[in-house]
Design a protein around this motif. Sequence first.
Motif, short mmCIF file in Angstrom:
data_model
loop_
_atom_site.label_atom_id
_atom_site.label_comp_id
_atom_site.label_asym_id
_atom_site.label_seq_id
_atom_site.Cartn_x
_atom_site.Cartn_y
_atom_site.Cartn_z
N GLU A 69 -1.46 24.11 31.31
CA GLU A 69 -2.35 25.27 31.22
C GLU A 69 -1.59 26.50 31.72
OE1 GLU A 69 -5.20 28.24 32.07
OE2 GLU A 69 -4.10 27.20 33.65
N VAL A 70 -1.83 27.65 31.11
CA VAL A 70 -1.05 28.86 31.35
C VAL A 70 -1.06 29.32 32.81
CG1 VAL A 70 -2.90 30.49 30.71
CG2 VAL A 70 -0.51 31.13 30.37
N HIS A 71 -2.17 29.16 33.52
CA HIS A 71 -2.20 29.57 34.93
C HIS A 71 -1.30 28.66 35.78
CE1 HIS A 71 -5.85 31.53 33.39
NE2 HIS A 71 -5.47 32.50 34.22
N ASP A 72 -1.26 27.39 35.45
CA ASP A 72 -0.34 26.48 36.14
C ASP A 72 1.11 26.85 35.82
OD1 ASP A 72 -2.15 24.87 37.54
OD2 ASP A 72 -2.38 23.47 35.87
N ALA A 73 1.38 27.21 34.58
CA ALA A 73 2.74 27.60 34.20
C ALA A 73 3.19 28.83 34.99
CB ALA A 73 2.80 27.89 32.70
N ALA A 74 2.30 29.80 35.13
CA ALA A 74 2.62 31.02 35.90
C ALA A 74 2.82 30.69 37.37
CB ALA A 74 1.52 32.05 35.72
N ARG A 75 1.99 29.82 37.92
CA ARG A 75 2.12 29.44 39.33
C ARG A 75 3.46 28.77 39.59
NH1 ARG A 75 0.43 24.90 42.00
NH2 ARG A 75 -0.74 24.20 40.18
N ALA A 76 3.90 27.90 38.67
CA ALA A 76 5.20 27.25 38.82
C ALA A 76 6.33 28.27 38.82
CB ALA A 76 5.41 26.22 37.70
N ALA A 77 6.23 29.27 37.94
CA ALA A 77 7.26 30.31 37.89
C ALA A 77 7.32 31.08 39.21
CB ALA A 77 6.99 31.26 36.73
N LEU A 78 6.17 31.39 39.77
CA LEU A 78 6.14 32.10 41.06
C LEU A 78 6.74 31.25 42.17
CD1 LEU A 78 2.67 33.87 40.90
CD2 LEU A 78 4.94 34.94 40.79
N LEU A 79 6.40 29.97 42.19
CA LEU A 79 6.96 29.07 43.22
C LEU A 79 8.48 28.96 43.09
CD1 LEU A 79 4.25 26.25 43.06
CD2 LEU A 79 4.69 27.79 45.01
N ALA A 80 8.98 29.00 41.86
CA ALA A 80 10.43 28.90 41.64
C ALA A 80 11.19 30.07 42.22
CB ALA A 80 10.72 28.77 40.14
N LEU A 81 10.54 31.22 42.35
CA LEU A 81 11.20 32.41 42.90
C LEU A 81 11.55 32.25 44.37
CD1 LEU A 81 9.03 35.19 41.25
CD2 LEU A 81 11.35 34.47 40.61
N ASP A 82 10.88 31.34 45.07
CA ASP A 82 11.11 31.16 46.51
C ASP A 82 12.06 30.02 46.86
OD1 ASP A 82 9.48 33.29 47.27
OD2 ASP A 82 7.67 32.04 47.29
N VAL A 83 12.66 29.39 45.87
CA VAL A 83 13.58 28.28 46.14
C VAL A 83 14.90 28.87 46.66
CG1 VAL A 83 14.88 26.37 45.13
CG2 VAL A 83 12.50 26.78 44.45
N PRO A 84 15.33 28.45 47.85
CA PRO A 84 16.56 29.02 48.41
C PRO A 84 17.81 28.54 47.66
CG PRO A 84 15.71 27.28 49.83
CD PRO A 84 14.71 27.47 48.72
N GLY A 85 18.84 29.30 47.77
CA GLY A 85 20.10 28.96 47.13
C GLY A 85 21.16 28.75 48.18
#
Length: 153
Positions: A69-85
């Motif tokens: 579902e599109v809201h879940d897809a957006a939430r995953a993208a936001l969570l990916a922004l906080d993954v440290p490198g």
Amino acid sequence: MASQVADPYGLSKQVDELTAQMMARRHGMSVVCLRYPYVGGFEERLLAHAARLTADPAAGARDLWTYLEVHDAARAALLALDVPGPAAHTVHLCAPEIIVPHPTEELLRRYHPTTVLRRPLPGRTAPVDTSAARRLLGFTAQNLLGQGAVTPQ
């Protein structure tokens, strides 16, 4: 070694993921490559897609009948922004159950007869390993289709 791809779309994904690995190594970046299934909102796309694939399961065989579902897809993208490198990760996303009302193992036997199952897939369990999404992002799909209706969680 990278897996063998069979079409231009698969090749483009492989090239993007290799580029992400290079950018993480060379520039110390954090890159998360999200592998989405069929994405849409319930009203505009997912219910119609579910009806199409229920009538013709062969049409969903390539994508393993998965959805998000599109809201879940957006939430995953936001969570990916906080993954440290620095690191590059590839993460598969999908709802925990397939979009059609047929048992997953039955569909796999019919449309992917040479596939070896690595674990049981009871009922309509999605045949995609989403453990990296849970581990790395803390992500599990919350907006699910259920018996032809939305089951928000």
